[in-house]
Design a protein around this motif. Structure first.
Motif, PDB file in Angstrom:
ATOM      1  N   ALA B 888      81.578  17.677  59.540  1.00 21.97           N
ATOM      2  CA  ALA B 888      81.807  18.736  60.533  1.00 21.97           C
ATOM      3  C   ALA B 888      80.495  19.295  61.053  1.00 21.97           C
ATOM      4  O   ALA B 888      80.419  19.793  62.165  1.00 21.97           O
ATOM      5  CB  ALA B 888      82.629  19.849  59.898  1.00 21.97           C
ATOM      6  N   SER B 889      79.444  19.183  60.225  1.00 23.38           N
ATOM      7  CA  SER B 889      78.178  19.779  60.629  1.00 23.38           C
ATOM      8  C   SER B 889      77.493  18.990  61.727  1.00 23.38           C
ATOM      9  O   SER B 889      76.475  19.421  62.249  1.00 23.38           O
ATOM     10  CB  SER B 889      77.263  19.869  59.415  1.00 23.38           C
ATOM     11  N   ARG B 890      78.036  17.824  62.062  1.00 24.83           N
ATOM     12  CA  ARG B 890      77.406  17.088  63.178  1.00 24.83           C
ATOM     13  C   ARG B 890      77.599  17.873  64.472  1.00 24.83           C
ATOM     14  O   ARG B 890      78.652  18.469  64.698  1.00 24.83           O
ATOM     15  CB  ARG B 890      78.049  15.704  63.347  1.00 24.83           C
ATOM     16  N   PRO B 891      76.607  17.872  65.335  1.00 21.65           N
ATOM     17  CA  PRO B 891      76.782  18.537  66.618  1.00 21.65           C
ATOM     18  C   PRO B 891      77.980  17.957  67.371  1.00 21.65           C
ATOM     19  O   PRO B 891      78.104  16.742  67.500  1.00 21.65           O
ATOM     20  CB  PRO B 891      75.464  18.226  67.350  1.00 21.65           C
ATOM     21  N   THR B 892      78.827  18.852  67.816  1.00 20.27           N
ATOM     22  CA  THR B 892      80.094  18.438  68.417  1.00 20.27           C
ATOM     23  C   THR B 892      80.281  19.172  69.735  1.00 20.27           C
ATOM     24  O   THR B 892      79.795  20.292  69.911  1.00 20.27           O
ATOM     25  CB  THR B 892      81.241  18.773  67.439  1.00 20.27           C
ATOM     26  N   LEU B 893      81.024  18.563  70.635  1.00 20.63           N
ATOM     27  CA  LEU B 893      81.113  19.058  72.003  1.00 20.63           C
ATOM     28  C   LEU B 893      81.769  20.439  72.092  1.00 20.63           C
ATOM     29  O   LEU B 893      82.853  20.672  71.547  1.00 20.63           O
ATOM     30  CB  LEU B 893      81.916  18.073  72.857  1.00 20.63           C
ATOM     31  N   VAL B 894      81.111  21.322  72.797  1.00 20.73           N
ATOM     32  CA  VAL B 894      81.670  22.648  73.108  1.00 20.73           C
ATOM     33  C   VAL B 894      81.280  22.996  74.541  1.00 20.73           C
ATOM     34  O   VAL B 894      80.458  22.332  75.155  1.00 20.73           O
ATOM     35  CB  VAL B 894      81.107  23.758  72.186  1.00 20.73           C
ATOM     36  N   GLY B 895      81.879  24.082  75.030  1.00 26.19           N
ATOM     37  CA  GLY B 895      81.434  24.655  76.291  1.00 26.19           C
ATOM     38  C   GLY B 895      80.570  25.876  76.003  1.00 26.19           C
ATOM     39  O   GLY B 895      80.636  26.458  74.917  1.00 26.19           O
ATOM     40  N   LEU B 896      79.743  26.232  76.959  1.00 28.87           N
ATOM     41  CA  LEU B 896      78.932  27.442  76.833  1.00 28.87           C
ATOM     42  C   LEU B 896      79.047  28.249  78.116  1.00 28.87           C
ATOM     43  O   LEU B 896      79.033  27.682  79.211  1.00 28.87           O
ATOM     44  CB  LEU B 896      77.454  27.089  76.617  1.00 28.87           C
TER      45      LEU B 896
END
Ligand SMILES: Cc1cc2nc3c(=O)[nH]c(=O)nc-3n(C[C@H](O)[C@H](O)[C@H](O)COP(=O)(O)OP(=O)(O)OC[C@H]3O[C@@H](n4cnc5c(N)ncnc54)[C@H](O)[C@@H]3O)c2cc1C
Ligand SMILES: NC(=O)c1ccc[n+]([C@@H]2O[C@H](COP(=O)([O-])OP(=O)(O)OC[C@H]3O[C@@H](n4cnc5c(N)ncnc54)[C@H](O)[C@@H]3O)[C@@H](O)[C@H]2O)c1
Ligand SMILES: Cc1cc2nc3c(=O)[nH]c(=O)nc-3n(C[C@H](O)[C@H](O)[C@H](O)COP(=O)(O)O)c2cc1C
Ligand SMILES: [Zn+2]
Lengths: 416, 986, 86, 197
Positions: B888-896
């Motif tokens: 889960a700690s891998r960078p994962t897609l989000v919006g900002l």
């Protein structure tokens, strides 16, 4: 003999007859605490730091030819720490810091020249990728500046800005990056290591390993059997060959990279420039030669030479970037055999065989890493635990999926 | 007549005087001269300054091996540094200048360096300049850099054009001396395809420089006859002014100087041409280069190779000196005495290191004082030679001379045979390195093979030419026996005369002396390669042509080894320096790489589009309208127009691959992470393709237009890569699958039609007969419809999140389609939009693209984990399942979204928690894509953030130090617009 | 370097894309360790080696080329699609 | 509303690129527009049968190899194992091929994918060797040989007329301008005439 202006003057007054060999050309002893295979930059630096930092001086560096005859003596001399990924950055920055004090440390002028390394970008996407990288560097406390086109133009007015297929938009500049006189690195480390008691053994090829139980306890060489408590390999493009002697395979392919030098010219290129829309990078040596290179030839090779299509490809990149070099003539081209790893990043780790230590996978970027790699490798050998700057550079990262893939090209070495 | 031009003889055209200038001084020469011969004819001695000590230097040789006489040729952007005066063909208006001197050639301030020579010995810089450390870059290094270097580049773009060509032959003959001519003629007569190259502007090699006869004709006449016959043979091609510079695997590189000898480059002509020659066999007939002898002051202007002196006298009718002595250890040196005697200027003395010289050789000299068993100890003079000191049985003696011819033996010019890694071997008998192990298809003839007589050269050429012809399937009528004398050619090796007072130079250009070699040996640099690198011996523009063997002979003597034990350094291409421009050819400026244009490019141009380089393509980035001053204004308008009405966008650059065959479904199931075998006819599906290492390679859609008609689309950037990958999967992994595929990217022009009014536009376009209703063409449907004279493919897919279609027509109708779409949409206010608006809308929808598909992400990182089928094997599955790639700690897609409206976000910024120092340990990810969203009235971004999906709502720091940016943003869902997808259908 | 494409004849290597050692064969389903070996580990021999080249600017065939990595001498080239399964 | 579908002009890859360089005499390049084309790829194991069927259609034997076979208005070019590029001066080419090769091969319409130039003139070979890395000597390249290769980084399919006087290049249409630029630069000293659609 200590090198300084004073010794130089004294030498001159005595007809330069008092100079002694820079390093002892040692004959191998029957046994050592540590054997380092490979008298390239990494091997010699490792031996030096074993002696200097860890007090382990009963060390031999075994070189099959003459020291510095491998890639350390045939690279384009660029040093920098402008890496992107957290697995890589600490090691390269450690290295750059060591370069900064190297000459005083080893009492040898390797001409560390922090003239600045500029990577050009030609698209918004590339700019953003460089911003990501520059920011990563800044987070690690490393200098990085993102320049726009105007700033690049001021530094390098003679690049092709106005008629380019891929116009230059700007660049990522690391001012602390630069160049180092390649051969001097090998000779300087050899001399400093030799002064501390390390045996530099030339014309001594390792041809096999001694084993007791599962453990490696020494090497067979063209100059006889030599025992050692620990054996460390730093043989760059020959890594798979040596690993094969020890019975394992590596995530490495050996590829040829060519480099080029022009005839001597008055200074025209102050720093190091890397083209972003083709394979080309260039700097000018203190002697005046334009030193440049590009992509690897792209196929496995141990021939230490490349082919004409890549020469053309590199020069096309050069002319696209700076058409002012059209009338400069290429003087010499050569090749080196590189240890291209599957993710483009190096490995400093225990080998899968006990008693053997592994330093490989430097691809075409391992010159800049020499001090840092030697330092970290010596740490691993002396203490049997990874140096904090090299904790990610493990061999098992491939099987585990913790690859350090700066370019995002995957397990295809010729694309890194 | 100029001061040193002989009244008769030579191969110059006395009827054609040529004006030129050297260092601004107007001078006259003749057609057929080189710059060097014209300078000799004008009595000019001092032509350059050496690299390190700035010692005055004169002409040493008459060929490309010249170490000293390097000049800047031409002016302005055509200025060419380091050009050998010995190879510059004299032409009207030639403007040459000496280099590496200031303020003038005669008075060069830096010449004081020679007085500091004891501290400037080999490698001195490694031993000093270390304290204080900070001064290196600021003081020492700039000073060293300024002093070093030779000529100057102009700094301006090279104005000339260059070109490349390929040629193929049975036999490539390198060198058109007697050996090469004999070979080319023999093979050519037999019908073999021959290419004969020579770097000179005239064929003949040494025949042009010696008084010899072949077949009872003077050498140059014979060469002319052979040339005429070769020119009459259609199977022979002669390339003069062409240097073969490198042997590569299966290929030979050569560079032809097309216009360097012309006063002005004719319009449209290239300056030089790079040849890639592909021969079945290679005959190297490159001759041999004379070896100087190392003694005190051996660099004084006036000291010259004996064969070069002869060349100036015989070929150019120019007298290099009036009081010339000869210092030789070879028979051949004595030929120079004969030449001078014939020219009416007999030598002042002959100093032969040998005690015995055959009578026939002695006879060449005529009535000249001869010192046998003697040596030249020192050459004395400043800017010109004045005298020599000799020693021998007679003791020491000073002779007043203005010229010294030196002959120390001959080095066969073998470098080309070593480029592939083969080494020459030392022959004591010939006192030279001669061919050893050779590449399979290479032979060596004449002096290059160490066979130094004319008769041997001719015989070698004839024999090897015939052999090559036979090998190519031809039958030489008979091997001609060319008649020539066997001139004496004995050598007694002498490399170095010790004991002189002056500096004794081994490498003239790099100012490496015998004491530098001694110092290197003392310091342990006893490998020849170490010697070379430590002293720079052999590293100058002449690559040690005249210095290497002497250097290693001196090292051998110092270390008590033989020459073969000491070994040679490795020669490398190019054999002669080659202009970088020539190696690049046409491919510079806008021609660096080809440009791909879409079928509707012209239409977009008419619309005023701003184009952007997208890999090989040019794509419309946006379409500014009158009054718009800023790209953002245009892009915002385009986005709003699409979201409110309808827009069209050229997407022809997407890769398109047609697939067919009974096993397409199976095949796609293996290459895509999700399932395709179940795709019904008339449907499109989004697919995700992984690399075998589990990372995402590409995404795109595949449509099934008919039972056996599939078409896959790829991203623009990865079109070629995907095609290659599919071919790999099919041909290497699963050849048993019955699948056929071919790229149809070029066949189809494709436009996206997007926006709530897109269906209205289609209705107008296709007319009332066509059914484009949602029933007939639901979301993710596809069909084929008649359109004008052709048929269009219609896909209902959407990148923008709006109701959208893509229409494809055969490329020839691409331009028409664009116009038809504009006409059909006129009443709807149709708006063309470019790649920027396309990007804004996909970011608003959270669709990933190039910035996220960066080769470092796995499906899970992109929120696409659920697309990974669990039911089947496919490329990348096992590697994608590795635990480390599913943390889960891998960078994962989000919006900002910025917390303060109006604040701009930038791609490449890093994401950190609030309230911690900006250090690497707090680095949690980075912004991949940003846009100003007109829909939200805010900047928005996509980012890859550690534990991202669990952190929606959290405020984070967007840290962008390289652009001095530091803002706060809220992590949100990556889908900013219409998360339910209602607009897709509405 | 000229690669003798069995379909096109000898062609300059710049027309081809390189994929490396042809010896590793994609393992059967389910074996992650074998797959990691296939993806990452190479014998990388100094000597004759069978390797995969794609004739990208020619017939678009994948070839198995036997080439000596020490001197680049090519002794054989055949179509990958026609080689026997692993 | 104006009828948007009224002026559907078909444009070739070299449309609008006619020109004359220098004397115009050394080389003539004429666009061949309007040819129908298809890629034919044999089904697995059916290469020989597909070749036979193609041969039947042409009335001349077709092989699975880099050869050109012409018959009537149709030219078949071997471009890869079991793969042919077929050109024909008939609108129904694709349909005819599909019918003739049913069950034997995939037939994919490529009528608009290529831009095609016929090159001829006294300096033909001199100009071509500035871009082509192929030996066009009769001993190495027969009149019915086909080559898929590249010129100045542009992929080309090349074949020649029986009398060797005309060399035809088919290139991806998106690259027509770039190819022409190479041609112009290479033919400038000898003169070039380009006649495009
Ligand atoms: C053309 C070129 C340009 C490059 N440019 C750059 C650059 O600009 N910047 C940069 O950072 N990096 C660059 N590199 C990469 C860099 O040179 C290498 O990564 C680095 O030098 C490798 O480490 P090394 O110095 O220890 O290798 P080497 O110098 O190759 O040392 C390995 C030594 O091991 C010896 N050896 C091998 N097998 C045996 C055996 N069995 N027994 C005994 N000895 C053995 C070899 O003879 C050799 O001397 C370049 C490389 C090349 C070829
Ligand atoms: N008596 C002696 O000791 C002695 C010694 C050496 C030479 N010779 C004489 O020299 C002649 C040798 O004949 P030869 O034919 O072997 O050699 P040559 O020197 O006559 O001809 C060599 C030719 O090769 C050309 N060349 C060299 N390198 C080239 C390159 N890389 N690319 C293109 N061209 C290149 C040169 O321009 C020259 O024209 C004979 O006449 C022989 O008598 C005599
Ligand atoms: C930075 C750098 C500068 C060089 N400058 C020169 C030069 O000025 N002249 C020269 O002959 N070779 C120069 N070389 C190339 C070396 O001569 C040599 O080719 C290279 O070290 C590889 O060794 P090899 O060719 O013996 O295999 C240079 C090499 C490097 C790495
Ligand atoms: Zn092929």
């Amino acid at each position: 003999m200590r090198y300084s202006v004073v010794s130089l003057l004294a030498g001159a007054l005595t007809g330069n007859r008092r100079w002694t060999p820079a390093w002892r050309d040692a004959a191998p002893k029957p046994a050592y605490d540590v054997i380092v295979i490979g008298g390239g930059g990494h091997g010699l630096a490792t031996a030096y730091y074993l002696a200097r930092t860890h007090g382990i001086a009963n060390v031999a560096v075994l070189e099959r030819g003459w020291i510095g005859g491998g890639n350390v003596g045939r690279n384009t001399t660029i040093i920098r720490s402008n890496y992107l990924l957290p697995g890589n950055i600490p090691l390269y920055e450690l290295s750059l810091k060591l370069w900064e004090g190297l000459e005083q440390d080893i009492n040898y002028n390797a001409m560390v020249s922090q003239r600045g390394v500029l990577n050009l970008y030609h698209s918004d996407a590339q700019r953003d990728a460089y911003a990501r990288r520059g920011n990563a560097m800044r987070l690690h406390g490393i200098d990085a500046e993102l320049l726009d086109q105007g700033a690049v133009r001021r530094l390098y007015p003679f690049l092709d800005y106005d008629n380019a297929r891929f116009p230059i938009q700007g660049g990522l500049l690391q001012r602390r990056g630069g160049t180092v006189r390649h051969d001097a690195v090998a000779w300087g480390y050899a001399r400093a290591a030799s002064d501390r008691g390390v045996d530099i053994v030339q014309n001594c090829a390792v041809t096999g390993f001694l084993r007791e139980g599962g453990r490696i306890t020494g090497v067979e060489t063209t100059r006889g059997t030599i025992r050692a408590a620990k054996v460390a390999m730093a043989v760059a493009g020959s890594s798979s060959q040596v690993a094969d002697m020890a019975g394992f395979r590596l995530p490495i392919e050996s590829h040829v990279l060519q480099a080029f030098v022009s005839e001597g010219l008055k200074p025209i290129i102050p720093g190091v420039i890397t083209f972003g829309a083709g394979h080309f990078y260039i700097s000018q040596s203190d002697k005046g030669g334009l030193v440049f290179g590009g992509d690897i030839d792209g196929y496995n090779s141990y021939a230490q030479r490349g082919n004409l299509p890549v020469v053309e490809d590199v020069c096309e990149g050069g002319m696209a970037l700076m058409p002012a070099i059209g009338r400069a003539r290429m003087l010499r081209s050569w090749g080196g055999v590189m240890d291209m790893s599957m993710d483009g990043s190096p490995i400093i780790d225990h080998a899968p065989v006990e008693g053997l230590y592994l330093n490989t996978g430097w691809c075409y970027g391992g010159f800049k890493a020499i001090p840092g790699s030697g330092y970290a490798f010596a740490h691993l050998i002396a203490r049997d635990e990874p140096h904090p700057a090299a904790t990610a550079l493990r061999l098992d990262r491939f099987a585990l999926g913790r690859v350090i893939d700066e370019k995002g090209q995957g397990a295809q070495p010729n694309l890194h | 007549m100029t001061s040193h031009r002989l009244a008769s003889g030579g191969l110059i055209d006395r009827a054609t005087p040529i004006g030129f200038s050297f260092d601004g001084r107007p001078l006259t020469g003749h057609a057929g001269d080189t710059l060097a011969s014209a300078l000799v004819a004008n009595g000019i001695r001092l032509v350059g300054r050496s690299f390190k000590y700035h010692r005055p230097r004169g002409i040493v040789s008459a060929g490309p091996e010249e170490p000293n006489a390097l000049v800047e040729k031409g002016r302005g952007p055509r200025r060419e540094p380091n050009t050998r005066a010995t190879t510059i063909e004299l032409h009207p208006g030639l403007d040459a200048a000496s280099q590496n001197r200031w303020p003038s050639l005669a008075f060069d301030i830096q010449a004081i360096a020679q007085f500091a020579a004891p501290i400037l010995g080999a490698g001195f810089y490694y031993k000093t300049f270390m304290w204080p450390a900070a001064l290196w870059e600021r003081l020492y290094e700039p000073a060293i850099r300024r002093a070093a270097g030779l000529g100057r580049l102009s700094g301006a773009a090279d104005p000339d054009a260059y070109e490349k060509a390929h040629a193929f032959c049975d036999l490539l003959v390198i060198g058109a001396g007697p050996a090469g001519l004999a070979a080319a003629l023999t093979a050519g007569r037999a019908g073999a395809r021959v290419i004969l190259v020579d770097q000179d502007f005239r064929l003949g090699g040494r025949l042009l420089c010696e008084r010899v006869e072949v077949d009872a004709m003077p050498g140059p006449v014979w060469a002319g006859e052979v040339e005429a016959e070769l020119k009459s043979l259609s199977n022979v091609r002669i390339l003069t002014r062409t240097s073969a510079f490198g042997l590569y695997d299966g290929e030979v590189g050569a560079v032809e100087r097309l216009t360097d000898h012309l006063p002005v480059t004719p319009a449209g002509e290239a300056r030089q041409r790079l040849w890639t020659l592909v021969p079945k066999r290679i005959l190297l007939a490159a001759g041999a280069i004379e070896r100087p002898i190392v003694f005190g002051g051996n660099d004084r202007p006036g000291v010259m190779l004996a064969s070069a002196m002869r060349t100036y006298v015989e070929r150019y009718a120019a007298l290099p000196g009036r009081q010339v002595a000869l210092f030789t250890t070879t028979d051949d040196g004595w030929q120079t005495a004969a030449s001078f005697a014939r020219a009416g200027s007999p030598l002042a003395a002959i100093i032969d290191a040998r005690r015995e010289v055959p009578e026939a050789v002695r006879a060449l000299a005529g009535d000249v004082p001869v010192f046998l068993g003697a040596r030249v100890l020192d050459a004395i003079g400043g800017q010109s030679l004045r005298a020599i000191d000799i020693v021998g049985d007679h003791g020491r003696r000073r002779l007043a001379v203005d010229g010294l011819a030196v002959s120390g033996g001959f080095n066969p010019d073998l470098a080309l045979t070593t480029h592939l890694g083969h080494k020459p071997v030392w022959s004591d008998e010939r006192a030279a390195f001669i061919p050893g192990d050779l590449p399979a298809n290479v032979a060596v003839a004449g002096a290059a093979a160490g066979r130094f007589t004319l008769a041997a050269a001719l015989a070698d050429g004839a024999r090897l030419g015939a052999e090559a012809a036979r090998e190519a399937g031809h039958t030489p009528a008979e091997t001609p026996a060319f008649r020539a004398g066997d001139e004496p050619c004995a050598v007694a090796p002498l490399f170095h005369v010790e004991g002189g007072r002056g500096k004794a130079f081994v490498d003239l250009q790099n100012d490496v002396t015998d004491s530098d070699v001694a110092l290197a040996a003392r310091e342990g640099f006893v490998s020849v390669e170490h010697l070379k690198r430590y002293t720079t011996l052999g590293m100058a523009t002449d690559q040690g042509r005249t210095s290497s063997v002497n250097g290693l002979a001196i090292l051998a003597a110092l270390t008590g080894r033989t020459i073969p034990e000491t070994g040679t350094t490795r020669a490398r291409p190019p054999h002669v320096p080659v202009a970088i421009g020539a190696l690049a050819g046409l491919h510079r400026g806008r021609d660096f790489k080809p440009t791909r244009l879409t079928p509707a490019h012209g239409w977009a141009k008419e619309q005023g589009a701003i184009f952007v380089e997208s890999g090989p393509w040019l794509r419309a980035q946006w379409f500014p309208k009158a009054g718009e001053t800023d790209w953002l204004q245009s892009v915002t308008r385009e986005v709003e127009a699409v979201r409110a009405g309808v827009g069209i966008c050229d997407v022809s650059t997407l890769g398109k691959i047609a697939l067919s065959g009974p096993d397409v479904g199976t095949f796609l199931d293996r290459v895509y992470a999700n399932t395709f075998s179940t795709l019904p006819v008339g449907k499109v599906r989004y697919g995700l393709m992984l690399r075998e290492d589990g990372f995402v390679m590409d995404d795109g859609t595949t449509a099934r237009l008919g039972p056996d008609e599939w078409v896959m689309s790829t991203t623009t950037a990865n079109a070629g890569k995907v095609m290659q990958h599919l071919a790999f999967c099919h041909q290497v992994l699963w050849p048993e699958l019955d699948v056929q595929m071919v790229s149809v990217t070029e066949q189809w022009a494709q436009f996206a039609v997007a926006g709530p009014r897109s269906r209205d536009l289609l209705e107008a376009l296709f007319g009332p007969e066509a059914d484009v209703s949602d029933a007939a063409l639901p979301y993710l449907g596809c069909t084929t419809l008649a359109l004008g004279p052709t048929r269009a493919r219609l896909f209902r897919i959407s990148f923008s999140g709006e109701r959208a279609y893509e229409i494809a027509v055969p490329a020839g109708y691409g331009d028409a389609l664009a116009r038809a779409l504009m006409a059909a949409g006129r009443d709807l206010g149709v708006t063309p939009y470019g790649t920027e608006a396309l990007a804004v809308m996909r970011i608003e929808k959270g669709h990933v693209a190039g910035a996220e598909l960066n080769g470092q992400t796995v499906a899970r990182d992109l929120g696409l984990g659920r697309m990974l089928s669990k039911k089947k094997d496919y490329v990348g599955r096992l590697m994608a399942e590795r635990a480390a790639l599913n943390e889960a700690s891998r960078p994962t897609l989000v919006g900002l979204k910025p917390t303060v409206a109006g604040v701009r976000l930038r791609s490449g910024a890093h994401v950190l928690p609030l309230g911690v120092p900006p250090t690497a340990e707090h680095d949690q990810g980075y912004v991949t894509s940003t846009a100003y969203s007109p829909t939200l009235g805010s900047w928005i971004a996509l980012a890859l953030v550690a534990n991202g999906p669990a952190r929606h709502g959290e405020e984070v720091r967007i840290h962008d130090p390289v652009r001095s940016g530091d803002v706060v943003a809220t992590i949100v869902s990556p889908v900013f617009v219409d998360p339910e997808g209602a607009r897709l259908h509405g | 370097m000229r690669i003798p494409c069995p379909y096109c004849g000898p062609r300059d290597s710049s027309e081809f894309a390189y994929h490396g050692d042809a010896a590793p064969r994609r393992p059967a389903v389910g074996n992650a360790a074998a797959m990691a070996d296939y993806v990452y580990l190479r014998a990388n021999p100094a000597g004759p080696m069978e390797e995969l080249w794609y004739h990208a600017q020619g017939c678009r065939s994948w070839l198995v080329v036997t080439r000596d990595t020490r001197d680049h001498a090519i002794s054989n080239a055949r179509l990958a699609a026609t080689r026997s399964p692993a | 509303m104006a009828d948007p579908v009224s002026d559907w002009t078909h444009r070739g890859g070299f449309a609008g690129l006619s020109r004359r360089i220098g004397s115009g005499e050394g080389l003539k390049a004429v666009e061949r527009a309007g040819l129908a084309a298809a890629t034919v790829i044999a089904r697995r194991g059916k290469a020989a049968d597909a070749a036979t069927a193609l041969g039947r259609m042409l009335g001349a034997p077709v092989v699975d190899g880099g050869k050109r076979t012409s018959g009537g208005d149709v030219t078949v070019l071997g471009t890869g194992p079991g793969t042919w590029l077929v050109f024909g001066d008939r609108p129904a080419l694709v349909a005819d091929l599909t019918a003739a090769l049913d069950g034997l091969a995939a037939v994919v319409d490529q009528s608009d994918a290529n831009a095609i130039l016929d090159l001829s003139g006294p300096r033909l070979v001199d100009v071509l060797e500035k871009g082509l890395r192929l030996d066009l000597h009769p001993a190495a390249f027969a009149a019915d040989d086909v080559a898929v290769t590249a010129i100045a980084h542009v992929g080309v399919t090349l074949w020649m007329s029986d009398d060797r006087a005309t060399v035809t290049l088919a290139i991806p249409r998106s690259l027509a301008g770039s190819l022409l630029h190479w041609l112009e630069a290479s033919a400038r000293p000898v003169g070039l005439t380009v006649e495009a659609d």
